[in-house]
Design a protein around this motif. Structure first.
Motif, PDB file in Angstrom:
ATOM      1  N   LEU A 182      32.102  59.320  25.078  1.00 18.27           N
ATOM      2  CA  LEU A 182      33.015  59.055  26.170  1.00 18.27           C
ATOM      3  C   LEU A 182      32.294  58.386  27.343  1.00 18.27           C
ATOM      4  N   VAL A 183      31.094  58.825  27.642  1.00 18.15           N
ATOM      5  CA  VAL A 183      30.287  58.184  28.694  1.00 18.15           C
ATOM      6  C   VAL A 183      30.119  56.696  28.365  1.00 18.15           C
ATOM      7  N   GLY A 184      29.765  56.402  27.118  1.00 17.58           N
ATOM      8  CA  GLY A 184      29.606  55.004  26.703  1.00 17.58           C
ATOM      9  C   GLY A 184      30.898  54.214  26.824  1.00 17.58           C
ATOM     10  N   GLU A 185      32.009  54.826  26.462  1.00 12.69           N
ATOM     11  CA  GLU A 185      33.303  54.142  26.555  1.00 12.69           C
ATOM     12  C   GLU A 185      33.680  53.860  28.010  1.00 12.69           C
ATOM     13  N   ILE A 186      33.421  54.815  28.881  1.00 15.94           N
ATOM     14  CA  ILE A 186      33.719  54.603  30.304  1.00 15.94           C
ATOM     15  C   ILE A 186      32.821  53.502  30.859  1.00 15.94           C
ATOM     16  N   ARG A 187      31.564  53.505  30.490  1.00 16.46           N
ATOM     17  CA  ARG A 187      30.660  52.444  30.955  1.00 16.46           C
ATOM     18  C   ARG A 187      31.115  51.075  30.475  1.00 16.46           C
ATOM     19  N   GLU A 188      31.558  50.989  29.226  1.00 19.89           N
ATOM     20  CA  GLU A 188      32.075  49.715  28.704  1.00 19.89           C
ATOM     21  C   GLU A 188      33.327  49.303  29.468  1.00 19.89           C
ATOM     22  N   GLY A 189      34.178  50.267  29.771  1.00 21.47           N
ATOM     23  CA  GLY A 189      35.368  49.976  30.565  1.00 21.47           C
ATOM     24  C   GLY A 189      35.013  49.454  31.940  1.00 21.47           C
ATOM     25  N   LYS A 190      33.969  50.023  32.536  1.00 18.90           N
ATOM     26  CA  LYS A 190      33.522  49.550  33.852  1.00 18.90           C
ATOM     27  C   LYS A 190      32.989  48.125  33.777  1.00 18.90           C
ATOM     28  N   VAL A 191      32.346  47.768  32.677  1.00 17.21           N
ATOM     29  CA  VAL A 191      31.875  46.385  32.498  1.00 17.21           C
ATOM     30  C   VAL A 191      33.073  45.439  32.459  1.00 17.21           C
ATOM     31  N   ALA A 192      34.106  45.815  31.705  1.00 15.09           N
ATOM     32  CA  ALA A 192      35.315  44.988  31.635  1.00 15.09           C
ATOM     33  C   ALA A 192      35.986  44.900  33.004  1.00 15.09           C
ATOM     34  N   LEU A 193      36.039  46.010  33.700  1.00 13.67           N
ATOM     35  CA  LEU A 193      36.628  46.041  35.036  1.00 13.67           C
ATOM     36  C   LEU A 193      35.864  45.130  35.986  1.00 13.67           C
ATOM     37  N   ASN A 194      34.565  45.138  35.879  1.00 15.96           N
ATOM     38  CA  ASN A 194      33.735  44.266  36.714  1.00 15.96           C
ATOM     39  C   ASN A 194      33.984  42.790  36.389  1.00 15.96           C
ATOM     40  N   THR A 195      34.171  42.471  35.120  1.00 16.49           N
ATOM     41  CA  THR A 195      34.465  41.092  34.719  1.00 16.49           C
ATOM     42  C   THR A 195      35.775  40.634  35.343  1.00 16.49           C
ATOM     43  N   ILE A 196      36.780  41.508  35.315  1.00 14.20           N
ATOM     44  CA  ILE A 196      38.072  41.185  35.924  1.00 14.20           C
ATOM     45  C   ILE A 196      37.902  41.003  37.431  1.00 14.20           C
ATOM     46  N   GLN A 197      37.126  41.880  38.046  1.00 18.82           N
ATOM     47  CA  GLN A 197      36.908  41.780  39.492  1.00 18.82           C
ATOM     48  C   GLN A 197      36.182  40.484  39.856  1.00 18.82           C
ATOM     49  N   GLN A 198      35.239  40.058  39.036  1.00 23.62           N
ATOM     50  CA  GLN A 198      34.547  38.792  39.295  1.00 23.62           C
ATOM     51  C   GLN A 198      35.518  37.614  39.218  1.00 23.62           C
ATOM     52  N   MET A 199      36.479  37.702  38.311  1.00 21.55           N
ATOM     53  CA  MET A 199      37.509  36.669  38.207  1.00 21.55           C
ATOM     54  C   MET A 199      38.351  36.656  39.495  1.00 21.55           C
ATOM     55  N   TYR A 200      38.690  37.847  39.983  1.00 19.20           N
ATOM     56  CA  TYR A 200      39.446  37.948  41.238  1.00 19.20           C
ATOM     57  C   TYR A 200      38.663  37.298  42.384  1.00 19.20           C
ATOM     58  N   ILE A 201      37.391  37.627  42.485  1.00 17.60           N
ATOM     59  CA  ILE A 201      36.559  37.076  43.553  1.00 17.60           C
ATOM     60  C   ILE A 201      36.488  35.550  43.452  1.00 17.60           C
ATOM     61  N   ALA A 202      36.364  35.038  42.240  1.00 13.71           N
ATOM     62  CA  ALA A 202      36.277  33.588  42.044  1.00 13.71           C
ATOM     63  C   ALA A 202      37.556  32.871  42.478  1.00 13.71           C
ATOM     64  N   TYR A 203      38.707  33.493  42.240  1.00 19.57           N
ATOM     65  CA  TYR A 203      39.985  32.861  42.569  1.00 19.57           C
ATOM     66  C   TYR A 203      40.551  33.300  43.915  1.00 19.57           C
ATOM     67  N   GLN A 204      39.892  34.230  44.589  1.00 18.31           N
ATOM     68  CA  GLN A 204      40.406  34.783  45.830  1.00 18.31           C
ATOM     69  C   GLN A 204      40.773  33.732  46.883  1.00 18.31           C
ATOM     70  N   PRO A 205      39.976  32.671  47.063  1.00 24.66           N
ATOM     71  CA  PRO A 205      40.371  31.660  48.053  1.00 24.66           C
ATOM     72  C   PRO A 205      41.768  31.070  47.787  1.00 24.66           C
ATOM     73  N   ALA A 206      42.117  30.896  46.531  1.00 24.70           N
ATOM     74  CA  ALA A 206      43.443  30.359  46.183  1.00 24.70           C
ATOM     75  C   ALA A 206      44.550  31.362  46.481  1.00 24.70           C
ATOM     76  N   PHE A 207      44.217  32.642  46.471  1.00 25.21           N
ATOM     77  CA  PHE A 207      45.221  33.660  46.755  1.00 25.21           C
ATOM     78  C   PHE A 207      45.466  33.812  48.254  1.00 25.21           C
ATOM     79  N   ILE A 208      44.515  33.388  49.061  1.00 25.80           N
ATOM     80  CA  ILE A 208      44.569  33.616  50.506  1.00 25.80           C
ATOM     81  C   ILE A 208      45.249  32.476  51.252  1.00 25.80           C
ATOM     82  N   ASP A 209      44.915  31.237  50.912  1.00 17.54           N
ATOM     83  CA  ASP A 209      45.407  30.077  51.656  1.00 17.54           C
ATOM     84  C   ASP A 209      46.882  29.819  51.339  1.00 17.54           C
ATOM     85  N   GLU A 210      47.756  30.211  52.246  1.00 18.78           N
ATOM     86  CA  GLU A 210      49.196  30.091  52.025  1.00 18.78           C
ATOM     87  C   GLU A 210      49.652  28.640  51.886  1.00 18.78           C
ATOM     88  N   GLN A 211      48.906  27.714  52.440  1.00 18.99           N
ATOM     89  CA  GLN A 211      49.279  26.297  52.371  1.00 18.99           C
ATOM     90  C   GLN A 211      48.958  25.685  51.003  1.00 18.99           C
TER      91      GLN A 211
END
Length: 164
Positions: free
Chosen positions: A9-38
């Motif tokens: 279970l520890v290993g599965e949670i750690r793997e889940g955190k890796v996937a979560l981090n990958t998703i978060q990095q995608m959010y950070i990369a696209y964040q400027p497009a989410f902010i600029d209303e224009q």
């Protein structure tokens, strides 16, 4: 509880955190497009909606694996909602709560959005709602990482291991 099951279970949670981090990095990369209303375009709304739903699905998968190990029965009709409710409760002598008081309402917001998104086929997203959900996401991420780290420490102590 067998030690090997806890460590798996520890290993599965750690793997889940890796996937979560990958998703978060995608959010950070696209964040400027989410902010600029224009400059917001339909594709930005679609990307943000996917990030929000994938984040919830990733966290829900981690929580489901925890529930499975600790034999939590979930009602087949409303198991998504019930899973969150059970993960915020400590079961004395069995397991500590996984989710903090701060994480639960934020995750519940993302759960409801994922349910909506699953049955929404249009690309005409409400940016006011997405902005709200973006703030939910940004509030959730540091809290959920802390909750998962605390739970990993609990599992490692239960298994007789030292934390990272």
């Amino acid at each position: 509880m067998p030690r090997t099951e806890l460590l798996l279970l520890v290993g599965e949670i750690r793997e889940g955190k890796v996937a979560l981090n990958t998703i978060q990095q995608m959010y950070i990369a696209y964040q400027p497009a989410f902010i600029d209303e224009q400059k917001r375009e339909v594709r930005d709304a679609v990307m943000l909606a996917e990030i929000l739903t994938n984040t919830y699905t990733c966290i829900e998968t981690i929580l489901f694996r925890i529930a499975r190990v600790f034999e939590n029965h979930l009602d087949a009709r409303e198991w998504h909602k019930e899973l969150l409710q059970k993960m915020r409760v400590e079961v004395p002598g069995i397991r500590k709560a996984v989710l903090s008081r701060e994480a639960y309402p934020l995750l519940d917001e993302l759960r409801r959005f994922r349910h909506f998104r699953r049955y929404y086929y249009d690309f005409n997203y409400d940016w006011a709602r997405l902005d709200y959900l973006k703030s939910v996401y940004e509030g959730l991420m540091p809290v959920i990482y802390q909750d998962l780290d605390n739970y990993l420490d609990f599992l490692l102590a239960l298994a007789g291991e030292e934390g990272d």
